[in-house]
Enzyme design. Structure first.
Site, PDB file in Angstrom:
ATOM      1  N   SER A  61      82.743 100.412   3.549  1.00  0.00           N
ATOM      2  CA  SER A  61      83.135 100.818   2.188  1.00  0.00           C
ATOM      3  C   SER A  61      84.445 101.602   2.217  1.00  0.00           C
ATOM      4  O   SER A  61      85.047 101.835   1.179  1.00  0.00           O
ATOM      5  CB  SER A  61      82.042 101.687   1.556  1.00  0.00           C
ATOM      6  OG  SER A  61      82.017 102.960   2.170  1.00  0.00           O
ATOM      7  N   THR A  97      88.444 102.800   3.239  1.00  0.00           N
ATOM      8  CA  THR A  97      89.765 102.187   3.013  1.00  0.00           C
ATOM      9  C   THR A  97      90.106 101.172   4.090  1.00  0.00           C
ATOM     10  O   THR A  97      90.493 100.033   3.800  1.00  0.00           O
ATOM     11  CB  THR A  97      90.850 103.296   3.008  1.00  0.00           C
ATOM     12  OG1 THR A  97      90.449 104.292   2.095  1.00  0.00           O
ATOM     13  CG2 THR A  97      92.207 102.745   2.615  1.00  0.00           C
ATOM     14  N   VAL A 102      88.242 102.707  15.643  1.00  0.00           N
ATOM     15  CA  VAL A 102      89.399 103.112  14.832  1.00  0.00           C
ATOM     16  C   VAL A 102      89.311 104.602  14.490  1.00  0.00           C
ATOM     17  O   VAL A 102      90.316 105.296  14.357  1.00  0.00           O
ATOM     18  CB  VAL A 102      89.457 102.279  13.528  1.00  0.00           C
ATOM     19  CG1 VAL A 102      90.644 102.700  12.665  1.00  0.00           C
ATOM     20  CG2 VAL A 102      89.565 100.805  13.855  1.00  0.00           C
ATOM     21  N   HIS A 144      97.113 108.837  20.535  1.00  0.00           N
ATOM     22  CA  HIS A 144      97.403 108.520  19.135  1.00  0.00           C
ATOM     23  C   HIS A 144      97.301 109.855  18.413  1.00  0.00           C
ATOM     24  O   HIS A 144      96.252 110.219  17.889  1.00  0.00           O
ATOM     25  CB  HIS A 144      96.387 107.502  18.593  1.00  0.00           C
ATOM     26  CG  HIS A 144      96.559 107.219  17.129  1.00  0.00           C
ATOM     27  ND1 HIS A 144      97.728 106.750  16.587  1.00  0.00           N
ATOM     28  CD2 HIS A 144      95.706 107.357  16.080  1.00  0.00           C
ATOM     29  CE1 HIS A 144      97.587 106.597  15.279  1.00  0.00           C
ATOM     30  NE2 HIS A 144      96.360 106.967  14.952  1.00  0.00           N
TER      31      HIS A 144
END
Ligand code: NAP
Length: 316
Positions: free
Chosen positions: A10, A12, A121, A178
């Site tokens: 759900s 982004t 992610v 990152h």
């Protein structure tokens, strides 16, 4: 039959990746998993996407689910669940709550999709990659984090705009964390095959300014529109397409290191790897100058410290 599952659908990034992948011929089914509280919303997303796909004569199968058993037989399971980064937050501020989420979902993936490749992610992604590896029990070639591939795309854009050259001519790479300790590898970047330092116009390039722009790129977008969206979603789709098509491209992903790059071990960091249908075929050792090497060691120290702390907290 190629099935991809997205956990945190759900959100982004989750829904954007689903829509991007739905347009790929080689994928047969996309499972959009969400917690029960978001299930209805995801059902709505699926219906809306089907309308868009019909406009392009694309027939894909998108399944909204709040049952983790539905991820079974997935080739790749993507985890995008987590508390999103707010303005002013560092990625490390998110580590504790997100590690709990990654632990739980990694165990579920090991149970329901034991032969899959896990693509993480959720930030801080390098730490989360180690957590997913630990709690899934998978071999390390099947646990991959997105991070520096996106940073590398951002560097590519900045260089292309600076030199007013097509971005396809720019070959460059960001490695390390990152996060604040990312390391742009300017020493091995090329434009049209010409090393950056020999490129005639490179004299007006300010390396320090360049580095700070890439480091702040995500935060800059979040401060303006609240979240990053298209960049991460397309970067993820790139990784998934490369794996599914067994393309063996060299892309920069977060992977657990055991000394392959500069002797760094017991930490996940972004490094160039060859991606294939089994996940990571192998890590590509990369040449750095002294400055880049010392920055890479800084990244390793920072991420390792956080990973150790999180491991301790999860075991309590
Ligand atoms: P988002 O829109 O807020 O979506 C996150 C999703 O996580 C939510 O929709 C929800 O999914 C799930 N979630 C939230 N709280 C949860 C909890 N307590 N337990 C379980 N699931 C929970 O965020 P986003 O913008 O998509 O970003 C997702 C993650 O990716 C964040 O960690 C962000 O920092 C990271 N990110 C990483 C990169 C990278 O390059 N690695 C780039 C951008 C963003 P459901 O309700 O559907 O389950």
């Amino acid at each position: 039959m190629v099935k991809i599952s997205i956990i945190g659908a759900s959100g982004t990034i989750g829904k954007n990746v689903a829509f991007t992948l739905a347009r790929e011929d080689v994928i047969d089914e996309i499972v959009m998993y969400s917690r029960e509280s978001s299930h209805n919303r995801v059902k709505g997303e699926v219906l809306d996407m089907y309308d868009a796909l019909a406009a392009e004569d694309i027939e894909s199968v998108l399944t909204a689910s709040s049952n983790l058993e539905d991820i079974s037989d997935s080739k790749i399971v993507l985890i995008t669940s987590g508390v999103p980064r707010q303005p002013g937050y560092t990625r490390l501020d998110l580590a504790v709550p997100n590690a709990e989420i990654i632990k739980e979902y990694s165990q579920a993936i090991a149970k329901y999709a034991p032969n899959s490749i896990i693509l993480i992610v959720t930030n801080p992604v390098d730490v989360m990659t180690s957590i997913a590896l630990q709690y899934s029990g998978f071999e390390k070639n099947r646990v991959i984090g997105l991070g520096n591939h996106l940073d590398s795309l951002r560097l590519k854009t900045i260089l292309a705009k600076h030199f007013k050259i097509h971005n396809g001519e720019i070959h460059t790479r960001v490695i390390g964390e990152h996060g604040d300790h990312m390391v742009p590898l300017l020493s091995s970047s090329t434009i049209g095959g010409i090393p950056l330092k020999y490129f005639v116009q490179s004299t007006d390039l300010e390396p320090d300014e360049l580095v700070s722009r890439i480091r702040n790129a995500g935060g800059n977008i979040i401060s303006k529109k609240g979240a990053t969206e298209y960049g991460p979603s397309y970067a993820i789709s790139n990784l998934i397409r490369t794996i599914i098509n067994d393309s063996r491209k060299i892309l920069t992903v977060s992977t657990y290191l055991e000394g392959e790059v500069e002797g760094v071990y017991d930490v996940s960091l972004g490094v160039p790897v060859i991606l294939c249908k089994r996940g990571i075929q192998r890590i590509v050792p990369v040449r750095m100058n002294d400055y880049e090497r010392s920055e890479f060691f800084d990244a390793a120290r920072t991420v390792k410290k956080c990973t150790y702390k999180i491991r301790e907290l999860l075991e309590e």
